[in-house]
Design a protein around this motif. Structure first.
Motif, short mmCIF file in Angstrom:
data_model
loop_
_atom_site.label_atom_id
_atom_site.label_comp_id
_atom_site.label_asym_id
_atom_site.label_seq_id
_atom_site.Cartn_x
_atom_site.Cartn_y
_atom_site.Cartn_z
N SER A 69 0.82 -1.20 0.00
CA SER A 69 0.00 0.00 0.00
C SER A 69 0.86 1.26 0.00
O SER A 69 1.96 1.30 0.56
N ASP A 71 0.52 3.87 1.63
CA ASP A 71 0.72 4.45 2.95
C ASP A 71 1.45 3.51 3.91
O ASP A 71 1.53 3.77 5.10
N SER A 147 -5.50 8.70 -3.73
CA SER A 147 -5.83 9.59 -2.62
C SER A 147 -7.22 9.30 -2.07
O SER A 147 -7.44 9.31 -0.85
N LEU A 150 -7.26 6.23 0.07
CA LEU A 150 -6.59 6.43 1.35
C LEU A 150 -7.29 7.48 2.21
O LEU A 150 -6.80 7.82 3.29
N ARG A 152 -7.80 10.70 1.63
CA ARG A 152 -7.20 12.03 1.65
C ARG A 152 -8.11 13.06 1.01
O ARG A 152 -8.85 12.76 0.08
#
Length: 222
Positions: A69, A71, A147, A150, A152
């Motif tokens: 991933s 992140d 994004s 995740l 964001r």
């Protein structure tokens, strides 16, 4: 047209490696479409620069065979892990050690976050081909896709352009344009890749300018 036929004249390699290339990847930014786009980029660059098509095909097919991933703290190690896995796969399939090693090096060096210098033409071509897919229209789409997955935000409503704050692409999607996307075109290895990257770089620049103008129309902070 089946998957392997997209990799002509290396469809035999695609058939052999498809089970490993098409794993259970739950990521639309690193899916079959990404593999096919990278292979098209490889072909365009290789047509001008040269390179061993069989090494390039294998490296393209296996360059994301380990799914980490974006992140994850292991993200910068993902290309090394993929290279190690690819080396094991190819060795198990009877590939010569030197050839498998060239494939593994290309895979390890392709990643932006790994920061590894590509030492062969094939590694340079794969790195360029993969980075082309991170800029231009498709790069913009992939940025917002990742994004969104995740969680964001698209931008900071108080300072979209990060004029008075540090860039934070772990929180705001468009900050990633400045932390990575707009830096990529300067890192291309081949002349052909650099020319293609310049056009896509302009696309990213134009999009970012337009977006910032729209969202900051009443904020006076860009």
């Amino acid at each position: 047209m089946n998957f392997a036929e997209h990799f002509t004249p290396c469809d035999d390699i695609a058939m052999e490696l498809a089970p490993y290339a098409l794993g259970a990847v739950d990521d639309g930014s690193h899916d079959v479409s990404h593999l096919l786009r990278v292979w098209r980029n490889v072909q365009v660059i290789s047509a001008q620069e040269g390179g061993d098509h069989r090494i390039l095909a294998a490296a393209t097919l296996l360059h994301d065979c380990v799914d980490i991933s974006k992140d994850s703290p292991l993200r910068s190690s993902s290309s090394r892990m993929a290279a190690e896995k690819a080396l094991g796969i190819l060795s198990g399939l009877g590939w010569k050690k030197d050839t498998a090693g060239m494939v593994a090096h290309a895979i390890e060096a392709h990643s932006f976050s790994a920061g590894i210098e590509p030492k062969t033409l094939e590694a340079q071509i794969l790195q360029d081909a993969d980075r082309l897919d991170a800029i231009g229209y498709i790069g913009i789409a992939r940025c917002f896709y990742v994004s969104g997955r995740l969680g964001r935000a698209i931008y900071d409503p108080h300072d979209p352009a990060a004029s008075n704050r540090d860039l934070d692409d772990l929180t705001f999607a468009i900050d990633h344009f400045q932390t990575k996307l707009l830096r990529l075109s300067a890192s291309f290895q081949t002349l052909t890749g650099s020319k293609l990257a310049a056009k896509r770089h302009e696309t990213v620049q134009k999009f970012l300018r337009g977006l910032l103008l729209e969202v900051a129309a009443d904020q006076n902070n860009i």
